[in-house]
Design a protein around this motif. Structure first.
Motif, PDB file in Angstrom:
ATOM      1  N   MET A  96       2.246   1.239  -9.803  1.00 56.64           N
ATOM      2  CA  MET A  96       2.652   0.296  -8.758  1.00 56.64           C
ATOM      3  C   MET A  96       4.110  -0.102  -8.955  1.00 56.64           C
ATOM      4  O   MET A  96       4.888  -0.166  -7.987  1.00 56.64           O
ATOM      5  N   ALA A  97       4.493  -0.351 -10.208  1.00 55.18           N
ATOM      6  CA  ALA A  97       5.895  -0.686 -10.492  1.00 55.18           C
ATOM      7  C   ALA A  97       6.802   0.478 -10.124  1.00 55.18           C
ATOM      8  O   ALA A  97       7.917   0.284  -9.610  1.00 55.18           O
ATOM      9  N   ALA A  98       6.326   1.711 -10.374  1.00 54.04           N
ATOM     10  CA  ALA A  98       7.106   2.890  -9.997  1.00 54.04           C
ATOM     11  C   ALA A  98       7.326   2.930  -8.492  1.00 54.04           C
ATOM     12  O   ALA A  98       8.433   3.214  -8.007  1.00 54.04           O
ATOM     13  N   GLY A  99       6.273   2.664  -7.719  1.00 62.16           N
ATOM     14  CA  GLY A  99       6.396   2.640  -6.269  1.00 62.16           C
ATOM     15  C   GLY A  99       7.305   1.535  -5.785  1.00 62.16           C
ATOM     16  O   GLY A  99       8.119   1.726  -4.862  1.00 62.16           O
ATOM     17  N   MET A 100       7.187   0.362  -6.392  1.00 60.93           N
ATOM     18  CA  MET A 100       8.061  -0.752  -6.029  1.00 60.93           C
ATOM     19  C   MET A 100       9.523  -0.410  -6.282  1.00 60.93           C
ATOM     20  O   MET A 100      10.406  -0.662  -5.455  1.00 60.93           O
ATOM     21  N   ILE A 156       0.831  -1.204   0.000  1.00 64.43           N
ATOM     22  CA  ILE A 156       0.000   0.000   0.000  1.00 64.43           C
ATOM     23  C   ILE A 156       0.867   1.255   0.000  1.00 64.43           C
ATOM     24  O   ILE A 156       0.493   2.284  -0.569  1.00 64.43           O
ATOM     25  N   ALA A 157       2.050   1.171   0.601  1.00 64.65           N
ATOM     26  CA  ALA A 157       2.986   2.302   0.528  1.00 64.65           C
ATOM     27  C   ALA A 157       3.386   2.568  -0.918  1.00 64.65           C
ATOM     28  O   ALA A 157       3.449   3.722  -1.366  1.00 64.65           O
ATOM     29  N   CYS A 158       3.664   1.490  -1.662  1.00 64.64           N
ATOM     30  CA  CYS A 158       4.034   1.634  -3.072  1.00 64.64           C
ATOM     31  C   CYS A 158       2.883   2.228  -3.885  1.00 64.64           C
ATOM     32  O   CYS A 158       3.092   3.091  -4.746  1.00 64.64           O
ATOM     33  N   LEU A 159       1.667   1.773  -3.587  1.00 64.91           N
ATOM     34  CA  LEU A 159       0.504   2.282  -4.310  1.00 64.91           C
ATOM     35  C   LEU A 159       0.266   3.754  -3.985  1.00 64.91           C
ATOM     36  O   LEU A 159      -0.063   4.547  -4.879  1.00 64.91           O
ATOM     37  N   SER A 160       0.430   4.132  -2.724  1.00 67.17           N
ATOM     38  CA  SER A 160       0.233   5.537  -2.357  1.00 67.17           C
ATOM     39  C   SER A 160       1.242   6.425  -3.077  1.00 67.17           C
ATOM     40  O   SER A 160       0.904   7.526  -3.527  1.00 67.17           O
TER      41      SER A 160
END
Length: 716
Positions: free
Chosen positions: A506-510, A386-390
């Motif tokens: 999501m990939a960007a956050g990851m 959820i941190a990555c999604l935020s």
């Protein structure tokens, strides 16, 4: 005994419905016409299947030897199911704005036939077969589809290539082969190719993140998943054909509400009308046959509105089956004298239709980034995911909004029937409080997600287990237990673009989080820092309220409440760089996609405005004249209001025609803004004048089927 009884019932129903219902039990026939992993395991040598599946993870090409065996096996299997033709099935960028045929897949049918080139005869004899090279690749004209300048007529070759992770299926004596579609130079000019690239990006960055945090060490690959909830209207086909606005644009450009529409809350979850139930049962059976597990069907909020949805699948397969569902619905409705409307707002004044996209990401070993689970590993991954999604939603907010920016969706977003155009994240009120504790230094494992037992207050019904977090239908991106639901997707859209961007952010956050940990930060501190930077995108209140618009502005969240405003942000340097870094779009492809979206918006609005003019001149005004003529001897108190109302139509019509003649040319941005800011208000004014006239006109003089007729007549 039971089987015989079931067969007898089906035969009786088939007779009563004129052959509209299938002659076999849908559950018994489920999956019988899809060449999926289970069938491949039964039909192919184990070594070939293993090599084929390994290629799906590595991206390596299937060897020519294996291609031939797979093609021969697929041919025999398809012929057993009555296939005569095969077709490379792909999704060109042709939009459509909700008009019938707009977002359907494209294909041409080729007969399962070739010449026997090994023959000694000069005139080679024919033989029934599926050559391997025709299974894995095809060629067609790329310039005849929207392409944003990536193709030109004098350099037009484009190629289809089998998406090997999406199983072929047989429908209507045709073997469908789901494909990507690229130009001679490898540029994508379709909906699916960017989605597949985004799935690769999730795999690369997801595995990188798992390695950085020391979780999911046995994972070999990553998947994104989608479960769609398709809303639509069903009306009588004869009424559809009598409405030029529905035929040309997918929505009614004129029409006053009937006295009873949805204000009594009478339609939601009511028994489905018999004619519609027959259609939905037939479609469910066909979709089950081709491997799409349709699980839900029900009446929606508006009269004449319904919904069907399947169990979730991997994202690309689910996108395929959604497009197929719309195709099958249209075809089967025709057989029953019905018409399906997938436009986001076919009837003004009552609820429009969306396509909620339930999306998640996880590993091939069963870990879900959005499911807390019962283990410490699952809990850490949940908070991390959820941190990555935020991060993705906060940093690429405009990009997410662009994915649902269409002429049709502009009628829904921000109304009390769909989430606002402001993109925010709803992880739950309890989780929002937990984010604060992490930022303040708390542990990643502190979130308690225990289901609550809620008493019913009566002895006959047991307590219920309420979800960890309540639902928020006003949020564009709410948490739903093991996934997030992108609620802003329009009903006529292809899911590929919204899900592609969900994967991308999501990939960007990851990647961002993995980089922070690889740079020396602890897992906890990196997650806390990511939440602190992006907490402004988390909102758990009422997204419909005016206060939220003010609050969102203070947070720096954009309110892109029209399609042109959103599309202007698509090709920003930040967005273009993201796509290029993740290998989803080249800068040229990003710019081309923006051009196509602008063109589609302009085309939709232009078609609507021109249809309004034509309907007014050839139908509405002649009806007004007839009504005045019939009432010419009546009292002035009766005739004057009509004369005033009908003259108002002429005035508004002339304004719209003059406006269309003055539209700019040669600049897509200016033209889109002009249609949005100048043409649309005049269309609204003309509609208001015509709808006023409808309320005055003698029954039977109005030249088109009314809302009441369209919404209700097929129910009886």
């Amino acid at each position: 005994m039971g089987q015989n009884t079931s067969t007898a019932v089906l035969e009786a129903v088939n007779t009563m419905t004129g052959g509209a219902f299938p002659m076999k039990d849908p559950l018994d026939a489920a999956g019988s016409c899809v060449f999926d992993d289970k069938v491949m395991a039964e039909k192919l040598p184990a070594a070939i299947l293993k090599r084929f599946q390994d290629c799906l993870i590595s991206g390596d090409p299937t060897t020519e030897e294996d291609q031939k065996i797979i093609a021969d096996t697929l041919y025999e299997w398809a012929r057993e199911r009555g296939a005569i033709d095969f077709a490379h099935w792909f999704f060109p960028l042709r939009g459509g704005g909700g008009a019938v045929g707009g977002m359907l897949g494209a294909f041409k049918q080729d007969t399962l036939l070739d010449l026997d080139f090994a023959s000694k005869y000069v005139t080679k004899p024919m033989k029934a077969c599926l050559p391997a090279e025709r299974l894995f690749q095809g060629e067609t004209d790329g310039s005849s589809f929207p392409n944003g300048g990536l193709r030109v007529t004098h350099s037009a070759a484009a190629f289809t290539t089998w998406d090997r992770t999406s199983a072929p299926f047989v429908l209507n004596k045709t073997l469908y082969i789901p494909c990507a579609f690229v130009t001679h130079f490898g540029k994508c000019i379709d909906e699916k190719t960017p989605l597949l690239r985004s799935m690769d990006a999730v795999k690369v960055q997801g595995l990188r993140l798992l390695k950085a945090v020391g979780l999911g060490k046995d994972a070999n690959t990553m998947h994104s998943y989608l479960g769609w909830e398709q809303e639509f209207f069903v009306i009588d086909a004869e009424h559809y054909k009598a409405r030029p606005d529905l035929v040309n644009t997918g929505r009614s450009l004129f029409g006053k509400l009937p006295t009873r529409h949805q204000q009594g809350d009478l339609n939601y979850f009511q028994p489905i009308p018999t004619s519609v139930a027959t259609l939905l049962d037939r479609v469910q059976a066909l979709m089950l046959e081709v491997g799409c597990p349709m699980a839900v069907k029900h009446n929606e909020v508006a009269p004449g509105q319904h919904e069907m949805s399947p169990v979730f699948r991997t994202a690309n397969v689910s996108c395929d089956t959604n497009v197929l569902f719309m195709e099958v619905m249209n075809r089967e409705a025709q057989k029953l004298g019905l018409q399906v409307l997938f436009h986001e707002k076919p009837f003004a004044g009552i609820n429009g239709s969306g396509k909620h996209a339930n999306w998640s990401v996880g590993t091939d070993t069963g870990l879900n980034f959005f499911y807390l689970g019962k283990t410490e590993e699952g809990a850490k991954l949940f908070v991390t995911g959820i941190a990555c999604l935020s991060y993705g939603l906060a940093q690429y907010n405009e990009l997410v909004r662009c994915t649902v920016a269409t002429a049709g969706n502009d009628h829904r977003l921000g109304a009390q029937e769909a989430p606002p155009a402001i993109i925010s994240l709803y992880p739950g009120q309890g989780f929002e409080q937990y984010v604060d504790s992490i930022i303040a230094g708390g542990d990643l494992l502190g979130y308690k997600a225990e289901k609550k037992k809620q008493p019913t207050g009566c002895s006959q019904a047991m307590f219920i287990e309420a979800n960890v977090e309540d639902r928020n239908r006003t949020a564009p991106f709410p948490f739903c237990g093991n996934r997030f639901e992108f609620r802003a997707v329009g009903s006529s859209q292809n899911c590929c673009l919204p899900v592609m961007v969900c994967n991308a952010i999501m990939a960007a956050g990851m990647g961002k989080l993995a980089g922070m940990i690889e740079g020396g930060m602890s897992h906890r501190d990196a997650v806390a820092a990511m939440y602190k930077e992006n907490k402004h995108v988390i909102f758990t209140g009422n997204g419909y309220s005016d206060e939220w618009k003010q609050d969102a502005a203070k947070r720096g969240l954009p309110n892109l409440n029209t399609t042109p405003k959103a599309l202007a942000t698509w090709n920003s340097d930040k967005n273009s760089k993201l796509f290029e870094t993740l290998k989803i779009y080249t800068p040229e492809e990003t710019a081309a996609r923006q051009e196509v979206m602008y063109e589609n918006y302009i085309s939709c609005l232009s078609t609507e405005a021109e249809t309004m003019v034509d309907m007014t001149e050839t139908g509405i005004l002649p009806a007004c004249a007839r009504d005045l003529q019939k009432s010419s001897t009546a009292n002035q108190k009766y005739t004057v209001p009509r004369k005033v109302a009908y003259e108002a139509i002429v005035d508004e019509l002339e304004k719209l025609k003059s406006c269309l003649e003055s539209k700019p040319h040669g600049d897509l941005v200016k033209e889109a803004d002009y249609f949005c800011d100048t043409v649309k208000p005049l269309m609204v004014s003309l509609r208001k004048a015509v709808d006023t006239a409808e309320s005055l006109m003698e029954a039977g003089v109005y030249p088109y089927p009314t809302y009441e007729q369209m919404i209700y007549s097929h129910h009886f």
